[in-house]
Write an enzyme that holds these catalytic residues in place. Structure first.
Site, PDB file in Angstrom:
ATOM      1  N   ARG A 111       0.792  -1.235   0.000  1.00  0.00           N
ATOM      2  CA  ARG A 111       0.000   0.000   0.000  1.00  0.00           C
ATOM      3  C   ARG A 111       0.820   1.278   0.000  1.00  0.00           C
ATOM      4  O   ARG A 111       0.555   2.199  -0.794  1.00  0.00           O
ATOM      5  CB  ARG A 111      -0.957   0.006   1.217  1.00  0.00           C
ATOM      6  CG  ARG A 111      -2.036  -1.066   1.130  1.00  0.00           C
ATOM      7  CD  ARG A 111      -2.717  -1.273   2.466  1.00  0.00           C
ATOM      8  NE  ARG A 111      -1.797  -1.865   3.436  1.00  0.00           N
ATOM      9  CZ  ARG A 111      -2.072  -2.063   4.720  1.00  0.00           C
ATOM     10  NH1 ARG A 111      -3.259  -1.692   5.178  1.00  0.00           N
ATOM     11  NH2 ARG A 111      -1.194  -2.618   5.523  1.00  0.00           N
ATOM     12  N   SER A 112       1.811   1.391   0.906  1.00  0.00           N
ATOM     13  CA  SER A 112       2.499   2.692   1.003  1.00  0.00           C
ATOM     14  C   SER A 112       3.421   3.001  -0.187  1.00  0.00           C
ATOM     15  O   SER A 112       3.466   4.156  -0.614  1.00  0.00           O
ATOM     16  CB  SER A 112       3.213   2.867   2.352  1.00  0.00           C
ATOM     17  OG  SER A 112       4.240   1.937   2.534  1.00  0.00           O
ATOM     18  N   ASP A 124      -5.533  -4.265   4.073  1.00  0.00           N
ATOM     19  CA  ASP A 124      -4.264  -4.895   3.737  1.00  0.00           C
ATOM     20  C   ASP A 124      -4.502  -5.934   2.630  1.00  0.00           C
ATOM     21  O   ASP A 124      -5.234  -6.902   2.838  1.00  0.00           O
ATOM     22  CB  ASP A 124      -3.735  -5.570   5.016  1.00  0.00           C
ATOM     23  CG  ASP A 124      -2.349  -6.136   4.834  1.00  0.00           C
ATOM     24  OD1 ASP A 124      -1.908  -6.308   3.684  1.00  0.00           O
ATOM     25  OD2 ASP A 124      -1.703  -6.406   5.864  1.00  0.00           O
TER      26      ASP A 124
HETATM   27  P1  4NP Z   1       1.569  -3.653   3.080  1.00  0.00           P
HETATM   28  O1  4NP Z   1       1.190  -5.219   2.984  1.00  0.00           O
HETATM   29  O2  4NP Z   1       1.527  -3.304   4.547  1.00  0.00           O
HETATM   30  O3  4NP Z   1       0.509  -2.981   2.283  1.00  0.00           O
HETATM   31  O4  4NP Z   1       2.962  -3.558   2.484  1.00  0.00           O
HETATM   32  C1  4NP Z   1       1.818  -6.191   3.768  1.00  0.00           C
HETATM   33  C2  4NP Z   1       3.036  -6.691   3.375  1.00  0.00           C
HETATM   34  C3  4NP Z   1       3.656  -7.664   4.132  1.00  0.00           C
HETATM   35  C4  4NP Z   1       3.048  -8.146   5.291  1.00  0.00           C
HETATM   36  C5  4NP Z   1       1.835  -7.616   5.681  1.00  0.00           C
HETATM   37  C6  4NP Z   1       1.225  -6.642   4.927  1.00  0.00           C
HETATM   38  N1  4NP Z   1       3.673  -9.170   6.059  1.00  0.00           N
HETATM   39  O5  4NP Z   1       3.071  -9.595   7.056  1.00  0.00           O
HETATM   40  O6  4NP Z   1       4.767  -9.606   5.715  1.00  0.00           O
END
Ligand code: 4NP
Length: 159
Positions: free
Chosen positions: A15-16, A127
């Protein structure tokens, strides 16, 4: 003075970095690259050094964006270096508040949903990591709306 914007999510691979890319594209389209400096970071250091998730990159490409970023965790210095720090969901906001080194730093933290257009049926950016393609599509849809409103807000002189 340039307004410095930091987008934050959990892993800094979906997302970011997408938020950073969408916002930079809006700045370019408005010939406003000198208005803001933009970066993104993650609550977790788990993906440090990685490029964005393949599924996010593929969705970005299908929507006309080239998504390039190297994942990095949020650091204390970010609270001094940036003017606006934007979390993608409530858990990001709670984690950012825990890390803010001062009351002034706390005031820099914003929810991305503050910039959603009225009537948006979400109060955060879900997420997409553990879900299917639709989550990545929703991420881009919500970010295109929020980043446009954020751009207009900053262009009016807010920070
Ligand atoms: P983000 O998504 O926060 O949008 O980059 C995720 C990427 C990795 C994980 C969780 C959310 N993880 O648990 O590894």
């Amino acid at each position: 003075m340039m307004t410095k914007v930091l987008f934050v999510c959990l892993g800094n691979i979906c997302r970011s970095p997408m938020a950073e890319c969408v916002f930079n594209t809006i700045l370019e389209r408005n010939n406003a690259e000198t208005l803001c400096k933009v970066d993104s970071a993650g609550i977790l250091a788990y993906h440090q050094g990685e490029q964005p998730d393949r599924r996010m990159r593929e969705m970005a490409k299908s929507r006309g964006y080239t998504l390039i970023h190297e994942s990095r965790p949020v650091k204390t210095q970010d609270f001094f270096d940036f003017d606006i720090i934007i979390g993608m969901d409530e858990s990001n906001i709670e984690d950012l508040k825990d890390r803010a080194p001062s009351v002034e730093a706390m005031d820099k933290i914003h929810r991305i949903s503050e910039f959603f257009s009225p009537g948006t049926p979400y109060d955060h950016i879900p997420d997409p990591y553990y879900g299917g393609t639709e989550g990545f599509n929703t991420t881009v849809n919500l970010l295109e709306d929020a980043c446009e409103n954020l751009y207009e807000w900053i262009a009016k002189g807010n920070k």
